[in-house]
Design a protein around this motif. Structure first.
Motif, mmCIF file in Angstrom:
data_model
loop_
_atom_site.group_PDB
_atom_site.id
_atom_site.type_symbol
_atom_site.label_atom_id
_atom_site.label_comp_id
_atom_site.label_asym_id
_atom_site.label_seq_id
_atom_site.Cartn_x
_atom_site.Cartn_y
_atom_site.Cartn_z
ATOM 1 N N GLY A 1 0.792 -1.222 0.000
ATOM 2 C CA GLY A 1 0.000 0.000 0.000
ATOM 3 C C GLY A 1 0.821 1.266 0.000
ATOM 4 O O GLY A 1 1.790 1.402 -0.747
ATOM 5 N N MET A 2 0.447 2.206 0.856
ATOM 6 C CA MET A 2 0.990 3.560 0.803
ATOM 7 C C MET A 2 2.124 3.786 1.796
ATOM 8 O O MET A 2 2.088 3.314 2.918
ATOM 9 N N THR A 3 3.093 4.578 1.364
ATOM 10 C CA THR A 3 4.181 5.007 2.227
ATOM 11 C C THR A 3 3.701 6.155 3.116
ATOM 12 O O THR A 3 2.570 6.643 2.981
ATOM 13 N N PHE A 4 4.584 6.607 3.993
ATOM 14 C CA PHE A 4 4.269 7.717 4.899
ATOM 15 C C PHE A 4 3.721 8.924 4.134
ATOM 16 O O PHE A 4 2.660 9.464 4.473
ATOM 17 N N ALA A 5 4.444 9.365 3.119
ATOM 18 C CA ALA A 5 4.006 10.548 2.374
ATOM 19 C C ALA A 5 2.691 10.295 1.652
ATOM 20 O O ALA A 5 1.812 11.165 1.602
ATOM 21 N N GLU A 6 2.529 9.094 1.109
ATOM 22 C CA GLU A 6 1.346 8.804 0.307
ATOM 23 C C GLU A 6 0.075 8.718 1.141
ATOM 24 O O GLU A 6 -0.967 9.273 0.760
ATOM 25 N N ILE A 7 0.130 8.055 2.288
ATOM 26 C CA ILE A 7 -1.094 7.922 3.089
ATOM 27 C C ILE A 7 -1.496 9.273 3.680
ATOM 28 O O ILE A 7 -2.686 9.591 3.795
ATOM 29 N N ASN A 8 -0.496 10.102 4.017
ATOM 30 C CA ASN A 8 -0.818 11.440 4.503
ATOM 31 C C ASN A 8 -1.408 12.299 3.392
ATOM 32 O O ASN A 8 -2.327 13.084 3.639
ATOM 33 N N ALA A 9 -0.907 12.134 2.174
ATOM 34 C CA ALA A 9 -1.467 12.866 1.040
ATOM 35 C C ALA A 9 -2.909 12.452 0.783
ATOM 36 O O ALA A 9 -3.783 13.290 0.519
ATOM 37 N N TRP A 10 -3.169 11.155 0.863
ATOM 38 C CA TRP A 10 -4.523 10.633 0.629
ATOM 39 C C TRP A 10 -5.499 11.171 1.668
ATOM 40 O O TRP A 10 -6.632 11.560 1.337
ATOM 41 N N CYS A 11 -5.062 11.197 2.924
ATOM 42 C CA CYS A 11 -5.960 11.668 3.982
ATOM 43 C C CYS A 11 -6.113 13.190 3.995
ATOM 44 O O CYS A 11 -7.177 13.704 4.356
ATOM 45 N N ALA A 12 -5.080 13.902 3.589
ATOM 46 C CA ALA A 12 -5.132 15.370 3.648
ATOM 47 C C ALA A 12 -5.682 16.006 2.384
ATOM 48 O O ALA A 12 -6.397 17.014 2.441
ATOM 49 N N PHE A 13 -5.356 15.428 1.211
ATOM 50 C CA PHE A 13 -5.724 16.067 -0.045
ATOM 51 C C PHE A 13 -6.482 15.153 -1.005
ATOM 52 O O PHE A 13 -6.859 15.583 -2.089
ATOM 53 N N GLY A 14 -6.701 13.909 -0.610
ATOM 54 C CA GLY A 14 -7.468 12.979 -1.420
ATOM 55 C C GLY A 14 -8.793 12.642 -0.767
ATOM 56 O O GLY A 14 -9.323 13.424 0.034
ATOM 57 N N GLU A 15 -9.302 11.470 -1.075
ATOM 58 C CA GLU A 15 -10.604 11.058 -0.553
ATOM 59 C C GLU A 15 -10.521 10.362 0.797
ATOM 60 O O GLU A 15 -11.536 10.041 1.407
#
Length: 361
Positions: free
Chosen positions: A114-128
């Motif tokens: 799945g998602m790395t540190f940066a990716e999961i934070n991006a998903w939660c902050a700027f994605g769905e």
């Protein structure tokens, strides 16, 4: 940094926070926090304690936190129900422990590949991710905030080398969440034990292998006394997000300022815990090798491919649970591909070539 020095420093920091705030603020609100981590456990445990102290400090005593480590108020894996039922105001933990309640919870900690540190934070902050997480936790009367991240975790500790997927058959391994489901599909027998119970089960032979976090956290757990083979980069938790999850009724009763203070403290710790792991993992990996004779290994491509095939099956099963699980899975998969391509083309190529040129790794 030795464990005793680290814990002494953490204790001084917590004490300093308490002194900085009024002893009993006028009209202060009490925030009882329960945790899945043992008290003073380097890494995860200290991070949770640091967050609890920081909330009181940032609020200047207006929010008085009462922190209970695993087993001090309720069991490590009982904190979800404790907060959902309103007996405590919040928990600090990893939501994938409760995938039995809904498989979608795993996606907001970590899923295989799945998602790395940066990716999961991006998903939660700027994605769905944020909206989907809210929709899921509403079912349980909860509201979660990212409050920590381990970074990409180690593949785990094994009492034998893993040279093919067949070596996983019959293996007894502590590994929770969807990562555990992947291992089960490959023939392993998996269990989900809280951190404080892993060592005794590994030493007694009740389990043959375990994953935990990474070199810094793992060094103090002494798993090397029973399992000498330590595998780098695992598929199961590429960027495990921890959460500060509150009872939603209690959260809604707070003022905007109080919610902002708690959110700010959580955001600080979300970053700090990751940076701490990056800063210390290399040092402690070397110490495991030099001091304890740990043999560092990497899974070969055949093992990775077998895990990948099993992970695809796990995703399909999770998505089939209900409409919300399907939407969470679809959103994560889409975001992972969008973010992952950019990361690979820019950060990935840079790190690969930097390490090659400067002989790193």
């Amino acid at each position: 940094m030795e464990r005793r020095k680290f814990l002494k420093g953490a204790a001084i920091g917590a004490a300093g926070s308490a002194l900085a705030a009024p002893a009993i603020a006028q009209g202060a609100k009490t925030m009882t926090i329960v945790s899945t981590w043992p008290r003073d456990m380097p890494g995860l445990g200290v991070s949770a304690q640091r967050l609890a102290a920081r909330i009181t400090e940032l609020s200047e005593g207006a929010i008085q936190t009462e922190y209970y480590a695993a087993g001090e108020r309720v069991g490590a894996l009982d904190v979800f129900d404790e907060v959902a039922n309103g007996n405590s105001q919040a928990y600090i933990g990893a939501d994938y422990y409760w995938t039995g309640k809904h498989p979608g919870l795993a996606y907001f900690t970590a899923v295989p590949f799945g998602m790395t540190f940066a990716e999961i934070n991006a998903w939660c902050a700027f994605g769905e991710g944020r909206a989907l997480w809210d929709e899921l936790q509403d079912q349980f009367g909860l509201y979660g905030i990212p409050a920590g991240n381990t970074g990409t975790q180690a593949g785990g500790w094994f009492n034998k080398e893993i040279e093919s997927a067949d070596d996983l058959k019959g293996l007894k391994m502590r590994i929770p969440g969807q990562g555990g489901q992947v291992m089960s599909k490959l023939g392993a027998s998996t269990v989900s034990l809280p951190g404080g119970q892993i060592y005794e089960n590994l030493v007694s032979g009740s389990i043959d292998a375990t994953e935990w976090v990474g070199p810094y956290n793992d060094y103090f757990m002494k798993f090397y006394e029973a399992a000498k083979y330590y595998y780098t980069g695992g598929m199961h938790e590429p960027g495990a997000q921890l959460s500060l999850t509150s009872n939603k009724s209690w959260w809604s009763s707070l003022t905007d300022t109080e919610r902002a203070i708690i959110s700010a403290a959580a955001a600080e710790e979300n970053a700090a815990s990751y940076y701490e792991a990056v800063a210390l993992n290399g040092e402690y990996l070397q110490r495991l090798q030099d001091e304890q004779g740990v043999e560092v290994r990497s899974f070969n491509e055949d093992v990775w491919d077998a895990m990948g095939e099993a992970a695809m099956e796990v995703f399909e099963e999770a998505a089939a649970f209900d409409d919300l699980a399907s939407r969470i899975n679809d959103s994560m998969q889409k975001a992972m591909r969008q973010y992952g391509r950019g990361v690979a083309l820019f950060e990935g190529q840079f790190v690969e070539n930097r390490n090659r040129i400067f002989d790193i790794g």
